[in-house]
Design an enzyme around this catalytic site. Structure first.
Site, PDB file in Angstrom:
ATOM      1  N   TYR A   1     109.204 -34.751  43.318  1.00  0.00           N
ATOM      2  CA  TYR A   1     109.154 -36.066  42.678  1.00  0.00           C
ATOM      3  C   TYR A   1     110.344 -36.265  41.745  1.00  0.00           C
ATOM      4  CZ  TYR A   1     107.073 -40.025  40.130  1.00  0.00           C
ATOM      5  OH  TYR A   1     106.821 -41.258  39.564  1.00  0.00           O
TER       6      TYR A   1
ATOM      7  N   ALA B   1     107.405 -44.698  31.826  1.00  0.00           N
ATOM      8  CA  ALA B   1     107.052 -43.400  31.222  1.00  0.00           C
ATOM      9  C   ALA B   1     105.537 -43.223  31.279  1.00  0.00           C
ATOM     10  CB  ALA B   1     107.593 -43.305  29.804  1.00  0.00           C
TER      11      ALA B   1
END
Length: 265
Positions: free
Chosen positions: A156, A187
């Site tokens: 990822y 985030a």
């Protein structure tokens, strides 16, 4: 604010997640702006979501697609063009923080890249002739993991880092066609997937409180609605001279001075 998206054919990948996921929230905001959302996803929830917005009088299309399969992406683009004759914007949103770390196999690592980055390349590749015709913007959904790392998620992290590189590369490559390319960096956002992850931890509530304390602006997570608003602004003509940018919708999590993070906030 009228973002001028009414009647625009906006293709978005990964928008058939659970209710409240980032992709599904972007879909609902597109419908609210009376755009024509086209969902690219492998989950059958996409049929339900499009039916729901059609009942509200909003046109839309679901193309059931495995975005790790190049042929299926090509077929989805053909289906969109057959119905609408154009593509006015593309949002690459699909992504799974799959925990493919250094202990994973080669095949697992490559599969992570295929889902989280290669699908972005294939979507742009096959949509590009129609984006050139419409001068339609491209928006990539990124993650702070591509910049900060996280640990235990090499696939990822590599993919999301690559997405940022592709964002800048495509902004340069396509500027001659007046195609804007940007990325939204996310985030900590409270989504069903985040909730599920917290529930897998032994001290989940404690971990959650620790994370929230580290978000400078208001010590809270970014909402999917806030991310969706940023996305729609970025693909709209209200952002007509913005390209090659990484837009952080994160409450200051990545960049602001750590001295802000005190118990007295």
């Amino acid at each position: 604010m009228d973002l001028g998206l009414k009647g625009k054919v906006v293709v978005i990948t990964g928008a058939a997640g659970l209710k409240g996921s980032i992709g599904e929230t972007i879909l609902q905001h597109l419908a609210a702006e009376e755009a024509i959302p086209v969902v690219i996803d492998r989950n059958d929830r996409g049929f339900t979501y499009i039916e729901e917005i059609q009942k509200q009088g909003i046109d839309g299309l679901f193309c059931k697609t495995d975005v790790t399969n190049p042929m299926e992406i090509e077929e989805a683009i053909a289906k969109i063009v057959a119905k609408y004759g154009r593509i006015d914007a593309l949002i690459n949103n699909v992504g799974v923080n799959d925990g493919v770390g250094l202990d994973a196999s080669y095949e697992e690592f490559m599969n992570s890249l295929k889902l989280n980055m290669v699908s972005y390349f294939l979507m742009v590749k096959h949509a590009l002739p129609y984006l050139k015709a419409s001068k339609g913007p491209i928006l990539n959904i990124g993650s702070k993991v591509g910049l900060t790392g996280q640990g235990g998620t090499s696939g990822y992290a590599a993919a999301k880092g690559g997405v940022l590189g592709l964002t800048r590369e495509w902004a340069v490559d396509l500027i001659k066609h007046s195609i804007r390319v940007n990325a939204i960096i996310i985030a900590e956002s409270w989504t069903p997937a985040y909730d599920n992850w917290i529930k897998t931890l032994e001290n989940g509530e404690k971990k959650l409180k620790s994370i929230i304390k580290k978000i400078p602006l208001e010590n809270r997570m970014t909402t999917p609605d806030e991310i969706a608003d940023t996305c729609l602004f970025t693909i709209s003509e209200r952002s007509s001279h913005t390209t090659g940018q990484f837009l952080f919708c994160d409450g200051g999590y990545v960049h602001l001075d750590r001295s802000l993070l005190t118990e007295n906030i």
